[in-house]
Design a protein around this motif. Structure first.
Motif, PDB file in Angstrom:
ATOM      1  N   CYS A   1       3.968  15.450   9.691  1.00 32.40           N
ATOM      2  CA  CYS A   1       3.501  14.104   9.199  1.00 32.40           C
ATOM      3  C   CYS A   1       4.345  13.123   9.560  1.00 32.40           C
ATOM      4  CB  CYS A   1       3.029  14.190   7.699  1.00 32.40           C
ATOM      5  SG  CYS A   1       2.489  12.565   7.146  1.00 32.40           S
ATOM      6  N   HIS A   2       4.220  12.400  10.448  1.00 29.77           N
ATOM      7  CA  HIS A   2       5.181  11.020  10.863  1.00 29.77           C
ATOM      8  C   HIS A   2       4.735   9.967  10.210  1.00 29.77           C
ATOM      9  CE1 HIS A   2       6.566  14.020  13.841  1.00 29.77           C
ATOM     10  NE2 HIS A   2       5.626  13.887  14.668  1.00 29.77           N
ATOM     11  N   GLY A   3       5.613   8.904   9.976  1.00 28.44           N
ATOM     12  CA  GLY A   3       5.291   7.837   9.243  1.00 28.44           C
ATOM     13  C   GLY A   3       4.837   6.795  10.000  1.00 28.44           C
TER      14      GLY A   3
ATOM     15  N   LEU B   1       0.982  -1.215  -0.048  1.00 30.87           N
ATOM     16  CA  LEU B   1       0.093  -0.053   0.035  1.00 30.87           C
ATOM     17  C   LEU B   1       1.140   1.153   0.009  1.00 30.87           C
ATOM     18  CD1 LEU B   1      -2.438  -1.310   2.803  1.00 30.87           C
ATOM     19  CD2 LEU B   1      -3.202  -1.143   0.200  1.00 30.87           C
ATOM     20  N   GLU B   2       0.320   2.329  -0.701  1.00 32.22           N
ATOM     21  CA  GLU B   2       0.951   3.539  -0.550  1.00 32.22           C
ATOM     22  C   GLU B   2      -0.040   4.380   0.396  1.00 32.22           C
ATOM     23  OE1 GLU B   2       2.209   7.660  -2.935  1.00 32.22           O
ATOM     24  OE2 GLU B   2       2.702   5.490  -3.854  1.00 32.22           O
ATOM     25  N   LEU B   3       0.716   4.929   1.593  1.00 27.98           N
ATOM     26  CA  LEU B   3      -0.011   5.748   2.576  1.00 27.98           C
ATOM     27  C   LEU B   3       0.340   7.279   2.426  1.00 27.98           C
ATOM     28  CD1 LEU B   3       0.444   3.462   5.430  1.00 27.98           C
ATOM     29  CD2 LEU B   3      -1.339   3.114   3.626  1.00 27.98           C
ATOM     30  N   ALA B   4      -0.303   8.148   1.800  1.00 26.69           N
ATOM     31  CA  ALA B   4      -0.099   9.361   1.536  1.00 26.69           C
ATOM     32  C   ALA B   4      -0.918  10.408   2.189  1.00 26.69           C
ATOM     33  CB  ALA B   4      -0.077   9.384  -0.089  1.00 26.69           C
ATOM     34  N   ARG B   5      -0.353  11.444   2.849  1.00 24.49           N
ATOM     35  CA  ARG B   5      -1.115  12.492   3.497  1.00 24.49           C
ATOM     36  C   ARG B   5      -1.611  13.416   2.150  1.00 24.49           C
ATOM     37  NH1 ARG B   5       1.124  17.402   7.330  1.00 24.49           N
ATOM     38  NH2 ARG B   5       2.745  17.200   5.753  1.00 24.49           N
ATOM     39  N   ALA B   6      -3.058  13.782   2.033  1.00 23.08           N
ATOM     40  CA  ALA B   6      -3.594  14.348   1.014  1.00 23.08           C
ATOM     41  C   ALA B   6      -3.756  15.805   1.390  1.00 23.08           C
ATOM     42  CB  ALA B   6      -4.607  13.709   0.596  1.00 23.08           C
TER      43      ALA B   6
ATOM     44  N   LEU C   1       4.363  -8.162  14.088  1.00 22.51           N
ATOM     45  CA  LEU C   1       3.659  -7.173  13.092  1.00 22.51           C
ATOM     46  C   LEU C   1       4.665  -7.184  11.992  1.00 22.51           C
ATOM     47  CD1 LEU C   1       1.722  -5.003  11.956  1.00 22.51           C
ATOM     48  CD2 LEU C   1       3.012  -3.257  13.716  1.00 22.51           C
ATOM     49  N   THR C   2       4.163  -7.488  10.941  1.00 19.87           N
ATOM     50  CA  THR C   2       4.949  -7.374   9.430  1.00 19.87           C
ATOM     51  C   THR C   2       4.421  -6.013   8.646  1.00 19.87           C
ATOM     52  OG1 THR C   2       5.763  -9.587   9.590  1.00 19.87           O
ATOM     53  CG2 THR C   2       6.025  -8.417   7.574  1.00 19.87           C
ATOM     54  N   LEU C   3       5.276  -5.127   8.310  1.00 26.83           N
ATOM     55  CA  LEU C   3       5.037  -4.160   7.420  1.00 26.83           C
ATOM     56  C   LEU C   3       6.061  -4.104   6.076  1.00 26.83           C
ATOM     57  CD1 LEU C   3       5.052  -1.283  10.130  1.00 26.83           C
ATOM     58  CD2 LEU C   3       3.215  -2.530   9.175  1.00 26.83           C
ATOM     59  N   SER C   4       5.265  -4.534   5.081  1.00 24.88           N
ATOM     60  CA  SER C   4       6.237  -4.853   3.696  1.00 24.88           C
ATOM     61  C   SER C   4       5.568  -4.136   2.623  1.00 24.88           C
ATOM     62  CB  SER C   4       6.551  -6.204   3.581  1.00 24.88           C
ATOM     63  OG  SER C   4       4.956  -6.790   3.325  1.00 24.88           O
ATOM     64  N   ARG C   5       6.795  -3.644   1.760  1.00 28.61           N
ATOM     65  CA  ARG C   5       6.403  -2.981   0.407  1.00 28.61           C
ATOM     66  C   ARG C   5       5.424  -2.042   0.558  1.00 28.61           C
ATOM     67  NH1 ARG C   5       5.138  -8.007  -3.561  1.00 28.61           N
ATOM     68  NH2 ARG C   5       3.398  -8.186  -1.900  1.00 28.61           N
ATOM     69  N   LEU C   6       5.632  -1.060   1.420  1.00 32.29           N
ATOM     70  CA  LEU C   6       4.688   0.206   1.819  1.00 32.29           C
ATOM     71  C   LEU C   6       5.522   1.419   1.114  1.00 32.29           C
ATOM     72  CD1 LEU C   6       3.572  -0.678   5.454  1.00 32.29           C
ATOM     73  CD2 LEU C   6       2.298  -1.276   3.170  1.00 32.29           C
ATOM     74  N   VAL C   7       4.817   2.246   1.009  1.00 35.31           N
ATOM     75  CA  VAL C   7       5.243   3.871   0.661  1.00 35.31           C
ATOM     76  C   VAL C   7       4.656   4.664   1.660  1.00 35.31           C
ATOM     77  CG1 VAL C   7       5.568   5.660  -0.978  1.00 35.31           C
ATOM     78  CG2 VAL C   7       5.621   3.228  -1.745  1.00 35.31           C
ATOM     79  N   PHE C   8       5.453   5.375   2.335  1.00 37.68           N
ATOM     80  CA  PHE C   8       4.578   6.201   3.303  1.00 37.68           C
ATOM     81  C   PHE C   8       5.123   7.702   2.515  1.00 37.68           C
ATOM     82  CE2 PHE C   8       5.274   2.646   5.967  1.00 37.68           C
ATOM     83  CZ  PHE C   8       4.060   2.795   6.770  1.00 37.68           C
ATOM     84  N   SER C   9       4.250   8.604   2.492  1.00 35.83           N
ATOM     85  CA  SER C   9       4.595   9.946   1.699  1.00 35.83           C
ATOM     86  C   SER C   9       3.934  11.022   2.500  1.00 35.83           C
ATOM     87  CB  SER C   9       3.859   9.967   0.318  1.00 35.83           C
ATOM     88  OG  SER C   9       4.307   9.074  -0.539  1.00 35.83           O
TER      89      SER C   9
END
Length: 428
Positions: free
Chosen positions: A186-188, A147-152, A168-176
């Motif tokens: 905006c923290h990740g 998933l890409e998690l982006a502040r809008a 907890l596994t967080l993988s192949r993510l984008v934090f923008s």
């Protein structure tokens, strides 16, 4: 339990003072009106983005089946909440490729055993939270993938807030975060919100960019986070520390940071900040273009190894590439390549000193580090820097290093240090 403030943080004050704790109150988020996000695009075309096949397990709850459109205009928040509420342990909430506009009156919740997953590089969540978190996760055997998690919008938020978790596994993510565009934070990823012990947290193959902090645990969280692995990630252009393993009221244990890329951080933060930690390894990472130190070790941290990394143009304004202060013990800096040929500020590439004096987090006394080892490193220096400085350090060694650009007499500084073994260093 009441969550702890999202903004507690620490930063270096002076070359002879430990990092102070600046506690900033959690502000109310601004309201956003209008139906469509107006923020800048999250893409950084020069940064790697996750790819690969989608990950699914158990019963799949598709957010499109719950009413989401993925057209980037329609508010899909209610559909996401329905899909997540319907999922049980072992299930997947799946987000097909698309751009999803989410105005969140309250955070989306990922509960025990649920995998929240999309198509890597293609499932974009453009979120406008009206609380100080966009997504919260807690429980055992949870995961986010693809998933890409982006502040809008220009709202203060944490994209992912983590309570008490196990595995907890967080993988192949984008934090923008677009922190370079908007003044609000905006923290990740925020850890330790529940204040209890969490274990076995993995962050891998992800991109965290243009955030305030990439990953952190608030100063006043009493949480003990044990078993953290960060691997194969890229951290770029963040506005403060990328990985902040620092929690004066709690602690971190068994932290492994390896095979990551850290770059382009013109801030009063670090690539990796380590404090109140035990058993930490930072290895095989690339760290480039940091205003301050790439690795900062302080506050009674013990058994820290910084090994086999490549660091270039760090400490560009002040301090060091690697700085060790305030009561730390058994810190090893080994097998790294340090390229300081572009540095023009008067720094030591590896700098170990007492720290702790002044208006610091706990009014601490000055306590020098002990048992600091700097061995088998390659230093490429400009005439403005030295390779290693031990100031007041008690016990340790500087051995087997190679230095280019200065003589050994000029490259090594011992000022008030005791019981230091120096030998087998060579100058090119």
């Amino acid at each position: 339990m009441t969550p702890f403030p999202a903004l507690s943080r620490r930063r270096v004050l002076t070359t002879t003072m430990a990092a102070g704790a600046a506690v900033v109150g959690t502000a109310a988020c601004a309201s956003l009106v209008g139906s469509r996000p107006t923020g800048p695009p999250a893409a950084d075309p020069d940064l790697p983005r996750p790819t690969g096949a989608p990950l699914r397990r158990g019963t799949v709850h598709d957010v499109r089946a719950a009413g989401a459109t993925g057209d980037g205009v329609t508010d899909d928040a209610a559909a996401f909440a329905r899909a997540l509420a319907a999922a049980g342990p072992g299930d997947t909430v799946f987000v097909p490729a698309g751009t999803y506009h989410l105005v969140l009156p309250q955070p989306l919740t990922v509960s025990t055993g649920v995998l929240f997953a999309g198509e890597p590089g293609r499932s974009v969540l453009r979120m406008t939270p009206r609380a100080t978190a966009a997504i919260v996760v807690g429980g055992a055997d949870c995961g986010l993938d693809g998933l890409e998690l982006a502040r809008a919008g220009d709202v203060e938020t944490v994209l992912l807030r983590v309570g008490q978790v196990d595995r907890l596994t967080l993988s192949r993510l984008v934090f923008s975060g677009a922190a370079d565009v908007w003044e609000s934070f905006c923290h990740g990823i925020q850890l330790g919100v529940a204040g209890d012990t969490s274990t076995a947290l993995v962050l891998r193959d992800s991109l965290l960019h243009r955030l305030t902090y990439g990953l952190y645990q608030a100063n006043d969280s009493p949480a003990v986070t044990t078993g953290v692995e960060v691997a194969g990630c890229t951290f770029a252009r963040n506005a403060n520390t990328d990985l902040e393993f620092n929690s004066p009221s709690g602690s971190f244990r068994r932290v492994r940071v390896h095979d990551n890329t850290f770059r382009d951080n013109d801030s009063p933060g670090f690539a990796v900040g380590i404090a109140y930690c035990a058993d930490v390894t930072v290895t095989r990472c690339s760290m480039t273009n940091y205003r301050m130190e790439a690795v900062h070790v302080e506050d009674w941290s013990s058994d820290v190894a910084v090994t086999d990394n490549r660091m270039t143009a760090c400490g560009l304004s002040e301090f060091a590439f690697v700085q060790v202060i305030q009561g730390c013990t058994r810190v090893v800096v080994r097998g790294n390549t340090f390229d300081a040929t572009a540095n023009t500020s008067d720094i030591a590439v590896v700098n170990a000193l007492a720290g702790g004096r002044g208006d610091t987090a706990g009014g601490r006394p000055v306590v020098p580090p002990t048992a600091v080892t700097v061995t088998g490193n390659e230093f490429r220096l400009s005439t403005d820097v030295v390779a290693v400085a031990f100031r007041g350090v008690d016990g340790g060694s500087i051995t087997g290093n190679r230095v280019a650009g200065l003589s050994l007499d000029d490259a090594l500084v011992l000022d008030g240090a005791t019981r230091i073994a120096v030998g087998s260093n060579a100058a090119d």
